[in-house]
Design an enzyme around this catalytic site. Structure first.
Site, PDB file in Angstrom:
ATOM      1  N   CYS A 137       2.097 -37.469 -33.886  1.00  0.00           N
ATOM      2  CA  CYS A 137       0.907 -37.428 -34.733  1.00  0.00           C
ATOM      3  C   CYS A 137       1.080 -38.374 -35.914  1.00  0.00           C
ATOM      4  O   CYS A 137       2.029 -38.242 -36.676  1.00  0.00           O
ATOM      5  CB  CYS A 137       0.616 -36.034 -35.252  1.00  0.00           C
ATOM      6  SG  CYS A 137      -0.852 -36.059 -36.314  1.00  0.00           S
ATOM      7  N   GLY A 175      -2.938 -28.626 -31.517  1.00  0.00           N
ATOM      8  CA  GLY A 175      -1.537 -28.567 -31.919  1.00  0.00           C
ATOM      9  C   GLY A 175      -1.236 -27.427 -32.880  1.00  0.00           C
ATOM     10  O   GLY A 175      -1.942 -27.240 -33.868  1.00  0.00           O
ATOM     11  N   ASN A 212       4.443 -32.507 -29.489  1.00  0.00           N
ATOM     12  CA  ASN A 212       3.811 -33.632 -30.171  1.00  0.00           C
ATOM     13  C   ASN A 212       4.825 -34.283 -31.106  1.00  0.00           C
ATOM     14  O   ASN A 212       5.125 -33.744 -32.170  1.00  0.00           O
ATOM     15  CB  ASN A 212       2.592 -33.120 -30.943  1.00  0.00           C
ATOM     16  CG  ASN A 212       1.876 -34.225 -31.700  1.00  0.00           C
ATOM     17  OD1 ASN A 212       2.241 -35.397 -31.610  1.00  0.00           O
ATOM     18  ND2 ASN A 212       0.862 -33.853 -32.456  1.00  0.00           N
ATOM     19  N   ILE A 219      -7.201 -35.673 -39.276  1.00  0.00           N
ATOM     20  CA  ILE A 219      -7.428 -34.235 -39.458  1.00  0.00           C
ATOM     21  C   ILE A 219      -6.189 -33.621 -40.109  1.00  0.00           C
ATOM     22  O   ILE A 219      -6.301 -32.737 -40.961  1.00  0.00           O
ATOM     23  CB  ILE A 219      -7.716 -33.543 -38.099  1.00  0.00           C
ATOM     24  CG1 ILE A 219      -8.878 -34.229 -37.360  1.00  0.00           C
ATOM     25  CG2 ILE A 219      -7.966 -32.051 -38.290  1.00  0.00           C
ATOM     26  CD1 ILE A 219     -10.191 -34.253 -38.079  1.00  0.00           C
TER      27      ILE A 219
END
Lengths: 266, 306
Positions: free
Chosen positions: B133, B49, B130, B74
């Site tokens: 997340c 991403g 995305n 992460i």
């Protein structure tokens, strides 16, 4: 790098909870550098799911096409407990050699190898390689520290190479009762080394990294982090960058061996 | 019958030579796996991403293993879109494999700007947005759990890109079909799901969370049944291609998604465990089709009988 299913050709306990395992590996491992690591898993089965990283403990040529690859480990969780149950003839998935190993030593001057606890794992491989140069052998001093005498692993391997080994334990059960960093600093004052190679718990590495600043000595540390892939994809193995606080280094790609001035140790 | 079945699938106008892709964040920028995987064989590479600016991500520890899965936090560490275009994309362009760029922003404007920037970059085959997340404070999942916010962000991205537009959905919602419908209304060409499921693990000795971020996203085999259920719900609801993601380790796992109605799959955590997982899955799908005398993979997709 190679992802290979390797046969276990040796598995032996070296203390109550530490084991040495030998695997028959691709000849590519003959070119592995001390400090590099492998990602290991027991094939088939989802528990544990992820591979576990292990320093290369030793790598010796077996034949024109095969290498004997050794790892040294302590049982700390599910993964290592299952590994300890493996026997010669069993097979493991091994990915490696990975990461950046220790640098070649400076052309001359004393070299210190400092190992705390399981940090001895890559140091045996490093000592092996450094001793290939007969002339450098007498420059090398090994410092081995552990909580107890039982934690002082692989002393025999260094002695076989003819290297002087200074021992320390937290409880005084062998060697001097002190942290391994004390005799190292003492020796630095007597005969400053041109390079210190270190591997061990974070506190020990922080202290030795401090010697780089205090005494202006080159220090390389091999660090341990959690990681999932070993390839630079998962980015789990973030290590704080000492110069640039806006980025992380990654133990799998930029390490696991770092110049002590590059990173911030926890 | 021809020995090799036709594996081609169409993802909202993007034709893939087979339905096996890599999931964002588990395959780096492709090159990381070049020595271990025949990248040319992949249906597509979905890259880590990207944000407008480089992002350093969350402090470690960032992962924790759980039963048949892993938690990660992460925090979308990435090189930023400009460094990607300059340093990472040229290698991917040497492959004859579609490159799908996963993007995320903290604001609708950031998403739109990213989409606009990539629209002018040759070598980007499609964009995966995305909105799911769980590990970044602002943005990310905030857009993925509110149907109206999802609509807004997808519409703005749609206005800025002519490329096939895939929207990656979050499982952390009570009804995924509501978000799916809004994303399609806003112009999504395809949907991918699921992103990770929010989770947590505790170190009992230290009485602290195992992740510095406290919570993280669960992935791996543990989430596959949830992913499959959500894919099934979504394929019944929308009429755009759906990409199945979640705990796919083997060809059998991938086939479950295809039979349920996914037009393609993304393989994620498996890449960490077995770097060659995508190749094994691809071989296994092909062998299954041959064994069952199915000439085209599209003849298998959505054949689930209830």
């Amino acid at each position: 790098m190679i992802d290979e299913r390797m046969e276990i050709i040796g598995a032996e306990p070296v203390s109550t909870d530490c084991y040495r395992m030998t695997l028959q590996a691709h000849i590519g491992y003959a070119d592995a550098r001390p400090g590099q690591f492998v990602m290991v898993r027991i094939p088939d089965g989802l528990t544990p799911l992820l591979r576990r990283p292990f320093s290369i403990h030793r790598s010796r040529r077996l034949s024109a096409s095969r290498t004997a690859l050794e790892i040294l480990y302590r049982v700390v969780g599910k993964g290592t407990r299952r590994l300890a149950g493996c026997r010669p003839g069993d097979r493991l998935d091994v990915l490696g050699p990975l990461g950046r190993g220790f640098s070649d030593p400076p052309a001359s001057g004393p070299l210190f190898l400092a190992a705390g606890g399981m940090g001895v794992a890559p140091m045996v491989f490093l000592a092996d390689r450094l001793c290939r140069d007969e002339k450098r052998r007498r420059d090398i001093r090994v410092f081995l520290g552990g909580r107890t005498a039982e934690e002082l692993l692989c002393r025999d391997r260094f002695e076989e190479l003819g290297l002087p080994v200074v021992l320390t334990t937290d409880d005084g059960s062998d060697g001097d009762q002190c942290l391994v960093t004390y005799p190292i600093e003492e020796q630095i004052r007597l005969i400053p080394p041109t390079m210190i190679y270190a591997c061990g718990p974070p506190g020990m590495l922080s202290c030795i990294a401090g010697f780089a600043d205090t005494y202006g000595i080159r220090v390389e540390v091999s660090i341990e982090t959690l990681m999932a892939c070993g390839l630079g994809a998962c980015l789990a193995c973030a290590v704080a960058d000492r110069r640039d606080r806006q980025r992380y280094r990654h133990a799998c790609l930029h390490g696991p061996v770092f110049d002590a001035r590059e990173i911030l140790l926890p | 019958m021809n020995d090799s079945p036709d594996l081609r699938v169409d993802i909202g106008g993007l034709v893939l030579k087979n339905p096996v892709m890599t999931a964002s964040g588990t395959f780096g920028y492709g090159r990381e796996f070049a020595e271990l995987v025949d990248l040319q064989r992949l249906g597509a590479v979905v890259v880590k991403g990207l944000s407008l600016q480089p992002s350093m991500g969350n402090p470690p520890p960032r992962i924790a293993e759980t039963a048949c899965g892993m938690l990660n936090a992460i925090g979308l560490e990435n090189v930023g879109v400009e460094a990607f275009v300059r340093e990472k994309l040229p290698f991917l362009e040497t492959l004859s494999v579609p490159v799908i760029v996963n993007i995320y922003g903290k604001t609708v404007e950031e998403y739109a700007e990213l989409a606009g920037r990539l629209d002018s970059v040759e070598g980007v085959s499609a964009v995966e947005v995305n909105i799911s997340c769980p590990n970044v404070k602002a943005g990310g999942v905030a857009f993925g759990v509110d149907p109206e916010a999802a609509y807004t962000v997808v519409r703005e991205v749609r206005l800025r890109t002519a490329r096939p537009l895939i929207v990656k959905l979050s499982p952390n919602v009570s009804d995924v079909t509501k978000i799916a419908e809004k994303a399609v209304d806003a112009g999504a060409d395809a949907l991918s799901l699921i992103n990770t499921i929010t989770g947590m693990a505790v170190d009992v000795e230290r009485r602290r969370p195992k992740l510095a971020n406290v919570t993280g996203g669960l992935s791996g085999p543990a989430v596959k049944p949830v992913a499959l259920r959500m894919v099934w719900e979504v394929v019944k609801t929308v009429n755009v291609p759906v990409i199945g993601i979640g705990g796919i380790m083997t060809a059998e796992d991938a086939l479950e998604f295809l039979i349920t109605g996914a037009a393609a799959v993304e393989v994620g955590t498996a890449n960490f465990v077995n770097p060659g997982a995508t190749m094994d899955i691809l071989d296994g799908i092909e062998a299954y089709l041959v064994k069952h005398g199915i000439e085209k993979v599209t003849d298998l997709i959505g054949t689930l009988e209830i």
